[in-house]
Design an enzyme around this catalytic site. Structure first.
Site, short mmCIF file in Angstrom:
data_model
loop_
_atom_site.label_atom_id
_atom_site.label_comp_id
_atom_site.label_asym_id
_atom_site.label_seq_id
_atom_site.Cartn_x
_atom_site.Cartn_y
_atom_site.Cartn_z
CE LYS A 13 -2.01 -0.30 3.45
NZ LYS A 13 -1.89 -0.73 5.16
NE ARG A 88 -4.23 -0.70 10.63
CZ ARG A 88 -3.02 0.76 9.75
NH1 ARG A 88 -3.26 1.78 9.20
NH2 ARG A 88 -2.23 0.02 9.75
NE ARG A 127 7.00 -3.21 5.72
CZ ARG A 127 6.22 -3.40 5.37
NH1 ARG A 127 5.75 -2.47 5.07
NH2 ARG A 127 5.08 -3.19 6.52
NE ARG A 153 6.53 -0.45 9.81
CZ ARG A 153 5.89 0.03 9.21
NH1 ARG A 153 5.23 0.00 8.22
NH2 ARG A 153 4.49 -0.56 10.37
NE ARG A 164 1.55 -3.46 11.83
CZ ARG A 164 2.26 -3.81 10.84
NH1 ARG A 164 3.94 -4.26 10.48
NH2 ARG A 164 2.23 -2.79 9.67
P1 AMP Z 1 0.64 1.07 9.39
O1 AMP Z 1 2.25 1.68 9.23
O2 AMP Z 1 -0.10 1.85 8.37
O3 AMP Z 1 1.21 0.37 9.59
O4 AMP Z 1 0.52 1.96 10.65
C1 AMP Z 1 1.48 1.39 12.34
C2 AMP Z 1 0.48 1.24 13.04
O5 AMP Z 1 -0.28 2.30 13.10
C3 AMP Z 1 -0.48 0.06 12.91
O6 AMP Z 1 -0.46 -0.97 13.60
C4 AMP Z 1 -1.26 1.05 14.04
O7 AMP Z 1 -0.54 0.45 16.03
C5 AMP Z 1 -1.65 2.08 13.91
N1 AMP Z 1 -2.60 3.12 12.56
C6 AMP Z 1 -2.18 3.74 11.89
N2 AMP Z 1 -3.06 3.95 10.97
C7 AMP Z 1 -4.57 3.51 11.97
C8 AMP Z 1 -5.50 3.71 12.10
N3 AMP Z 1 -5.88 4.43 11.03
N4 AMP Z 1 -6.25 3.67 12.95
C9 AMP Z 1 -5.74 2.76 13.66
N5 AMP Z 1 -4.46 2.34 14.50
C10 AMP Z 1 -3.22 2.69 13.36
#
Ligand code: AMP
Length: 206
Positions: A13, A88, A127, A153, A164
């Site tokens: 994404k 989400r 990654r 990460r 996740r």
């Molecule tokens: P990502 O980089 O999009 O995978 O986001 C990393 C982490 O940030 C996720 O695993 C969540 O803990 C938090 N996070 C990011 N976007 C959201 C969202 N829209 N709602 C809730 N938690 C989020």
């Protein structure tokens, strides 16, 4: 254009959002990036969300909706954006509709990037990110150049990735049908090179 990108962790994404940013001249709005920035700045918000993020949980709807609301107020988002990692949950999707309605705008397209779970686990665990540039590499398919300062990460460790993905299935699975009912959803096969997937994404956007 106002676009939402859906897809599980490590579906590509973020990479596709970057491509769209360049090609369509619209900003990428990534709640994950904003939350990571808050975390590394050590702000109050950052301290509040750090533990949740490290164990792969979802930050509360209130917090992420506020971040997106503030971000949409910035001038560069007025003519369009690509949202990466938000919404989400259905509650977030409904709030997004309201935020846009208040600005007399609406979404043009919701793309769902689809990749099998086994491949997602392999992608996430291999990654790496260059901590200076933010550039993402894959140890097998897109190896980093010499001298890159790589970090893995915390939430890309195998056990956390599983959690996740479960979280994604549980909360986010309802988003596909939500946007399908609104006639906005387009599914894109996310298996292949980043360039191949970009071609499909552009085709899906027409
Ligand atoms: P990502 O980089 O999009 O995978 O986001 C990393 C982490 O940030 C996720 O695993 C969540 O803990 C938090 N996070 C990011 N976007 C959201 C969202 N829209 N709602 C809730 N938690 C989020």
């Amino acid at each position: 254009m106002r676009i939402v990108l859906l897809g599980p962790p490590a579906s590509g994404k973020g990479t596709q959002a970057d491509q769209l940013t360049g090609r369509l001249a619209i900003p990428k709005i990534s709640t994950g990036d904003m939350l990571r920035a808050a975390k590394s700045s050590g702000s109050e918000l950052g301290r509040e969300v750090a533990a949740i993020m490290e164990r792969g949980g979802l930050v509360s709807d209130d917090i992420v909706i506020r971040l997106v609301d503030e971000r949409l107020n910035q001038a560069d988002a007025a003519q369009g954006f690509v949202l990466d990692g938000f919404p989400r949950t259905v509650a977030q999707a409904q709030s997004l509709d309201e935020l846009l309605r208040g600005r007399k705008a609406k979404l043009d397209s919701v793309l769902s990037i689809e990749v099998d779970r086994s491949l997602l686990v392999e992608r996430a665990t291999l990654r790496r990110m260059d901590k200076r540039t933010g550039q993402i590499y894959h140890l097998k398919y897109n190896p980093p150049p010499p001298g890159a300062e790589l970090v893995h990460r915390a939430d890309d460790q195998e056990e956390t990735v599983g959690r996740r993905l479960d979280e994604y299935d549980r909360m986010t699975a309802a988003l596909g049908p939500y946007y399908e009912r609104l006639g906005l959803l387009r599914r894109v096969d996310g298996v292949g090179s980043p360039a191949e997937v970009t071609e499909r994404v552009l085709k899906a956007l027409g």
